[in-house]
Design an enzyme around this catalytic site. Structure first.
Site, short mmCIF file in Angstrom:
data_model
loop_
_atom_site.label_atom_id
_atom_site.label_comp_id
_atom_site.label_asym_id
_atom_site.label_seq_id
_atom_site.Cartn_x
_atom_site.Cartn_y
_atom_site.Cartn_z
N LYS A 49 45.73 17.22 -3.94
CA LYS A 49 45.97 18.32 -4.86
C LYS A 49 47.19 19.10 -4.38
O LYS A 49 47.12 19.87 -3.43
CB LYS A 49 44.78 19.29 -4.94
CG LYS A 49 44.94 20.30 -6.10
CD LYS A 49 44.19 21.60 -5.87
CE LYS A 49 45.04 22.66 -5.20
NZ LYS A 49 46.20 23.14 -6.01
N GLU B 297 45.91 23.84 8.65
CA GLU B 297 47.12 24.49 9.19
C GLU B 297 47.33 25.75 8.38
O GLU B 297 47.66 25.70 7.20
CB GLU B 297 48.32 23.53 9.07
CG GLU B 297 49.44 23.88 10.05
CD GLU B 297 50.51 24.77 9.47
OE1 GLU B 297 50.20 25.95 9.19
OE2 GLU B 297 51.64 24.30 9.27
N CYS C 31 56.04 28.11 7.55
CA CYS C 31 54.88 28.52 8.35
C CYS C 31 55.26 28.79 9.79
O CYS C 31 54.63 29.62 10.47
CB CYS C 31 53.78 27.47 8.29
SG CYS C 31 54.29 25.83 8.85
N GLU D 241 51.42 37.74 8.35
CA GLU D 241 52.42 36.78 7.89
C GLU D 241 53.01 37.22 6.55
O GLU D 241 52.32 37.21 5.53
CB GLU D 241 51.80 35.39 7.76
CG GLU D 241 52.82 34.30 7.49
CD GLU D 241 52.18 32.92 7.45
OE1 GLU D 241 52.84 31.96 7.86
OE2 GLU D 241 51.03 32.80 6.97
#
Length: 485
Positions: free
Chosen positions: A170, A245, A279, A380
């Site tokens: 997906k 992750e 990331c 983040e």
């Protein structure tokens, strides 16, 4: 979508418009799957695995098919790169580099497919044989992010197929184009019916079904930490294997004895590459106090010269953010930083150039006077926002670097290699770079400590994630025990 060897539309008939983040033009219309489509894909993958035609295919033949995929990606890399730039806004130059890396990932795991011959271990029992073998996990769900759509998909698809699993992929609902194209190439390469399935749609429906289904044996997800937590909770229903992750808040430590020009150049690349939507972005800069002012001045001067624009323009150094919603999130963090007392020294707003007004652009931004307790330092942002802190000793640098819930990556810049090695050994992160930032390659594992995730991608550990370990014991001279008479 690609389900059980057929290209299909969603049962509901729903569609989604795919937008170019540079100018908000509609570049494609994608079918929009839901739980029913996902169940069909899971059923196809389950059947393909349980019938064992793929798992019993010799590992060398599976490797050959994965290698064919690599070859086809190289053949069509220009078309794929253009699609990736249209979809994400990143520069075409970066997309072309991505395609070579992606082909390299498939090639690497193709080479590993038939290299695990198991292990014979010493048995304490006389006249016996003890072996350890690795077998495929089963049906694997793979949910990929929007920032590196095809690269992240390759990290999951290649090892899963090489190990003999069946998959349901997906992609992000806003960046599906290159993943669709690669499924065309996978079909051309000869991946059997039902082995690889593609479902398009939202995380709340397709992602939820993949996470909750008792017919799925493993789920691999790359994305935000809050979504990762929801997937963990859903996966607990049948204790399926997880590979997560979940991003990072990555420190970049610069000592006073570092090569100054190198450290400045790498600090810019660390945080502003792909508009900070990485990331492993080096969004936290820790500079030794004695060079802080000089270092920040150099950063500001070069940051002002970063050229924003169309990813297809050769002069563009950074493209737009992915969406209006995401730009709004970045803008909110800038507001928070100012409220917290950080000093905005450059950027912090949308660009004024007329040619950028239709895109989701945001100026490269730097905050100084930052402290470890600020939200912009701890959370983040996933955009072109750099926070600058200072330190006066190696111990303080390590303490500040480790002071977040994340542990994905970090870097140390110093000409004193002994000191750099000592500091890197104390950093609680899955990857540490010394006098560099961002390099990765298929042969080296990738993943994080702490809340940056579970498991590893790439390298031999990336293949191991898609296998189960089985111990096989054989008694060569079996005799009755006579225990129960």
């Amino acid at each position: 979508m690609y389900i059980d060897g057929q290209w299909v539309n969603a049962k509901s008939g729903q569609t989604r418009e795919i937008i170019n983040p540079f100018n908000q033009e509609i570049i494609a219309t994608a079918t929009e799957g839901d739980r029913e489509d996902t169940k069909q894909a899971i059923e196809a993958a389950r059947k393909a695995f349980d019938e064992e035609s793929w798992t019993k295919t010799p590992a060398s033949e599976r490797g050959d098919i994965v290698q064919k995929i690599a070859n086809l990606i190289r053949r069509d890399k220009e078309e794929l790169a253009k699609l990736e730039t249209l979809d994400t806004g990143k520069t075409l130059e970066e997309s072309l580099v991505d395609m070579e890396d992606i082909a390299g990932v498939f090639q690497y795991f193709a080479g590993l497919a038939d290299k695990d011959e198991g292990e014979v271990i010493a048995s304490p029992i006389p006249n016996s044989e003890s072996r350890v073998v690795r077998e495929p996990v089963g049906v694997c769900s793979q949910i990929t992010p929007w920032n590196y759509p095809l690269l992240q998909a390759a990290w999951k698809i290649a090892p899963a197929l090489a190990a003999g699993n069946t998959i349901i992929v997906k992609p992000s609902e806003i960046t599906p184009l290159t993943t669709v194209k690669v499924f065309e190439l996978m079909e051309e390469a000869g991946v059997p019916k039902g082995v690889a399935n593609l479902v398009l749609g939202a995380g709340a429906t397709v992602g939820a079904e993949l996470s909750e289904s008792n017919q799925v044996d493993l789920i691999s997800f790359t994305g935000g930490i809050e979504t990762g937590k929801k997937i963990m909770q859903a996966a607990s229903n049948n204790v399926k294997k997880l590979a997560l992750e979940l991003g990072g808040k990555n420190p970049n430590i610069v000592f006073a004895d570092a090569d100054f020009e190198l450290a400045v150049d790498q600090a810019l690349n660390a945080v502003f590459f792909h508009a900070g939507q990485v990331c492993s972005a080096g969004a936290r800069l820790l500079v030794e106090e004695s060079i802080h002012d000089q270092f920040v001045e150099a950063l500001i001067e070069r940051t002002k010269n970063i050229r924003l624009g169309n990813g297809f323009d050769q002069d563009t150094q950074s493209g737009p953010l992915i969406s209006a919603e995401h730009r709004g999130k970045v803008e909110k963090y800038v507001e928070i930083g100012i409220e917290e007392g950080a000093k905005l020294v450059v950027g912090g707003k949308r660009p004024e150039q007329e040619e950028l007004q239709n895109g989701f652009f945001f100026e490269p931004t730097i905050f100084t006077n930052c402290t470890s307790d600020m939200r912009i330092v701890q959370e983040e942002v996933f955009g072109p926002v750099l926070t600058v802190e200072t330190f006066t000793s190696a111990n303080e640098a390590v303490e500040k670097a480790n002071d977040t819930i994340y542990g994905l990556a970090g870097a140390v810049f110093s000409t004193d290699i002994g000191k750099a090695e000592e500091v890197s050994a104390q950093l609680r992160m899955g990857t540490v770079w010394i006098n560099d930032f961002h390099p990765y390659f298929a042969q080296a594992p990738w993943g994080g400590y702490k809340q940056s995730g579970i498991g590893r991608e790439l390298g031999k550990p990336g293949l191991d994630e898609y296998t189960e370990v089985k111990h096989v014991f054989r008694n060569k001279q079996p005799e009755p025990l006579g225990w129960f008479k």
